[in-house]
Design a protein around this motif. Structure first.
Motif, short mmCIF file in Angstrom:
data_model
loop_
_atom_site.label_atom_id
_atom_site.label_comp_id
_atom_site.label_asym_id
_atom_site.label_seq_id
_atom_site.Cartn_x
_atom_site.Cartn_y
_atom_site.Cartn_z
N HIS A 22 2.13 24.39 15.59
CA HIS A 22 2.91 24.40 16.81
C HIS A 22 2.47 23.27 17.74
CE1 HIS A 22 5.07 28.26 16.37
NE2 HIS A 22 4.04 28.57 15.61
N LEU A 23 3.39 22.82 18.57
CA LEU A 23 3.09 21.84 19.59
C LEU A 23 2.11 22.46 20.59
CD1 LEU A 23 3.95 18.99 20.55
CD2 LEU A 23 5.74 20.09 21.90
N LYS A 24 1.29 21.63 21.18
CA LYS A 24 0.32 22.11 22.16
C LYS A 24 0.64 21.55 23.54
CE LYS A 24 -3.44 22.57 18.89
NZ LYS A 24 -4.75 22.08 18.47
N PHE A 25 0.41 22.37 24.54
CA PHE A 25 0.52 21.96 25.94
C PHE A 25 -0.81 22.33 26.59
CE2 PHE A 25 1.38 22.95 30.39
CZ PHE A 25 1.95 21.75 30.80
N LYS A 26 -1.47 21.35 27.19
CA LYS A 26 -2.81 21.54 27.75
C LYS A 26 -3.76 22.09 26.68
CE LYS A 26 -4.21 22.11 31.66
NZ LYS A 26 -4.95 21.08 32.38
N ASN A 27 -3.56 21.63 25.46
CA ASN A 27 -4.35 22.02 24.29
C ASN A 27 -4.19 23.51 23.95
OD1 ASN A 27 -5.78 20.88 22.21
ND2 ASN A 27 -7.75 21.53 23.03
N ASP A 98 3.78 5.78 37.76
CA ASP A 98 3.53 7.08 37.12
C ASP A 98 4.25 7.18 35.77
OD1 ASP A 98 1.95 7.81 39.26
OD2 ASP A 98 3.47 9.08 40.20
N PHE A 99 5.48 6.69 35.70
CA PHE A 99 6.23 6.72 34.45
C PHE A 99 5.49 5.93 33.37
CE2 PHE A 99 9.32 4.99 31.45
CZ PHE A 99 10.06 6.11 31.10
N TYR A 100 5.08 4.70 33.70
CA TYR A 100 4.39 3.87 32.71
C TYR A 100 3.03 4.45 32.33
CZ TYR A 100 7.92 0.23 32.86
OH TYR A 100 9.10 -0.47 32.73
N SER A 101 2.36 5.08 33.25
CA SER A 101 1.08 5.71 32.95
C SER A 101 1.27 6.84 31.94
CB SER A 101 0.44 6.23 34.24
OG SER A 101 -0.75 6.92 33.95
N LEU A 102 2.27 7.69 32.17
CA LEU A 102 2.54 8.78 31.23
C LEU A 102 3.05 8.24 29.90
CD1 LEU A 102 4.10 11.39 33.65
CD2 LEU A 102 1.99 11.66 32.33
N LEU A 103 3.87 7.21 29.94
CA LEU A 103 4.38 6.59 28.72
C LEU A 103 3.22 6.08 27.86
CD1 LEU A 103 6.94 5.61 27.15
CD2 LEU A 103 6.72 3.49 28.45
N ARG A 104 2.26 5.44 28.49
CA ARG A 104 1.09 4.91 27.78
C ARG A 104 0.26 6.06 27.19
NH1 ARG A 104 -0.52 1.93 31.57
NH2 ARG A 104 -1.91 3.41 32.52
N SER A 105 0.03 7.12 27.97
CA SER A 105 -0.76 8.25 27.48
C SER A 105 -0.07 8.98 26.35
CB SER A 105 -1.04 9.23 28.63
OG SER A 105 -1.83 8.61 29.61
N LEU A 106 1.24 9.20 26.47
CA LEU A 106 1.98 9.87 25.40
C LEU A 106 2.01 9.00 24.15
CD1 LEU A 106 4.86 11.38 27.55
CD2 LEU A 106 3.18 12.69 26.21
N PHE A 108 -0.29 6.90 23.23
CA PHE A 108 -1.63 6.98 22.66
C PHE A 108 -1.76 8.23 21.79
CE2 PHE A 108 -6.05 8.44 22.87
CZ PHE A 108 -6.71 7.33 22.38
N LYS A 109 -1.22 9.35 22.27
CA LYS A 109 -1.36 10.63 21.56
C LYS A 109 -0.36 10.79 20.42
CE LYS A 109 -1.93 15.55 22.14
NZ LYS A 109 -2.17 16.63 23.08
N TYR A 110 0.92 10.40 20.64
CA TYR A 110 1.98 10.69 19.68
C TYR A 110 2.54 9.46 18.97
CZ TYR A 110 1.93 15.23 21.95
OH TYR A 110 1.54 16.44 22.46
N GLY A 111 2.05 8.28 19.30
CA GLY A 111 2.61 7.06 18.72
C GLY A 111 3.75 6.55 19.60
N GLU A 112 4.34 5.45 19.19
CA GLU A 112 5.42 4.86 19.98
C GLU A 112 6.61 5.81 20.08
OE1 GLU A 112 5.30 1.93 21.73
OE2 GLU A 112 3.20 2.11 21.16
N PRO A 113 7.32 5.79 21.21
CA PRO A 113 8.48 6.67 21.34
C PRO A 113 9.58 6.28 20.35
CG PRO A 113 8.36 5.15 23.21
CD PRO A 113 7.12 4.96 22.40
N VAL A 114 10.32 7.28 19.88
CA VAL A 114 11.44 7.00 18.97
C VAL A 114 12.65 6.53 19.76
CG1 VAL A 114 10.65 8.59 17.17
CG2 VAL A 114 12.22 9.40 18.94
N GLU A 115 12.64 6.79 21.04
CA GLU A 115 13.71 6.32 21.92
C GLU A 115 13.10 5.95 23.27
OE1 GLU A 115 17.92 7.93 23.84
OE2 GLU A 115 16.86 9.17 22.37
N SER A 148 7.04 14.47 16.91
CA SER A 148 5.96 14.72 15.95
C SER A 148 6.40 15.91 15.09
CB SER A 148 4.65 15.05 16.68
OG SER A 148 4.69 16.35 17.21
N PRO A 149 5.72 16.19 14.00
CA PRO A 149 6.10 17.36 13.20
C PRO A 149 6.04 18.66 14.00
CG PRO A 149 4.60 15.97 11.96
CD PRO A 149 4.64 15.42 13.36
N GLU A 150 5.17 18.71 15.00
CA GLU A 150 5.01 19.92 15.79
C GLU A 150 6.09 20.10 16.85
OE1 GLU A 150 2.45 17.57 15.63
OE2 GLU A 150 1.48 18.53 13.93
#
Length: 189
Positions: A22-27, A98-106, A108-115, A148-150
């Motif tokens: 399953h997908l995780k939110f706040k781990n 803030d948008f670019y900061s979250l974009l960079r963090s996401l 890092f965790k999930y790979g490049e956005p598909v869109e 992601s698969p989750e």
């Protein structure tokens, strides 16, 4: 022979679905009941604001900001979606950072956005000083989708449903529980 092949295919699909995470939110995995998930969030510095028949709302710290979080269950009561609404910033520059900061963090965790879409529609443009007006009027689209698969994570600048002011919103969708809801919905169709 057809029955054996059908059995093996069904067995393979069941094993694949059972092995999926399953997908995780706040781990915290989005794998149980809404009540258990909300309790886990409350143990991680969130506090419950409202618990209703269509989900629960909480407030707390996420990525260094005070946010509102909405936990949405499927028909069976399992967490299928978690929405995060950030506060509306004072200006476009802060919102963009803030948008670019979250974009960079996401990324890092999930790979490049598909869109990824970052655009203003005429007569508006980035840098014209009217970016927030464009967003309020629905004449801009800033959006990223990570898969992601989750599950799927949507990052968007849109009008905050509470304040109707442009703000960042995140939506986490758990693959397993969303598919289960689709399966339940398809029985009505």
């Amino acid at each position: 022979m057809k029955r054996i092949v059908l059995f093996l295919v069904t067995l393979g699909v069941c094993c694949w679905a059972g092995a999926q995470e399953h997908l995780k939110f706040k781990n915290i995995p989005m794998d149980g009941s809404e009540k258990a998930f909300v309790e886990a969030l409350c143990q991680s510095e969130f506090h419950l604001v409202h618990d209703g028949s269509h989900g629960a709302s909480l407030s707390g710290r996420f990525t260094g900001k005070t946010v509102d979080v909405f936990v949405m269950p499927n028909e069976e009561g399992n967490v299928s979606r978690v929405a995060v609404n950030y506060p509306s910033p004072e200006n476009w520059g802060n919102l963009r950072i803030d948008f670019y900061s979250l974009l960079r963090s996401l990324s890092f965790k999930y790979g490049e956005p598909v869109e990824l879409t970052q655009e203003f529609q005429l007569p508006f443009s980035d840098g014209d000083g009217r970016e927030l007006e464009a967003l309020r009027r629905g004449r801009a689209r800033w959006y990223a989708r990570f898969v992601s698969p989750e599950g799927t994570i949507h990052l968007v600048i849109a009008n905050n449903p509470m304040t109707q002011q442009p703000a960042i919103n995140l939506l986490y969708e758990d693959t397993i529980n969303c598919l289960r809801q689709d399966e339940l919905n398809s029985q009505d169709l």
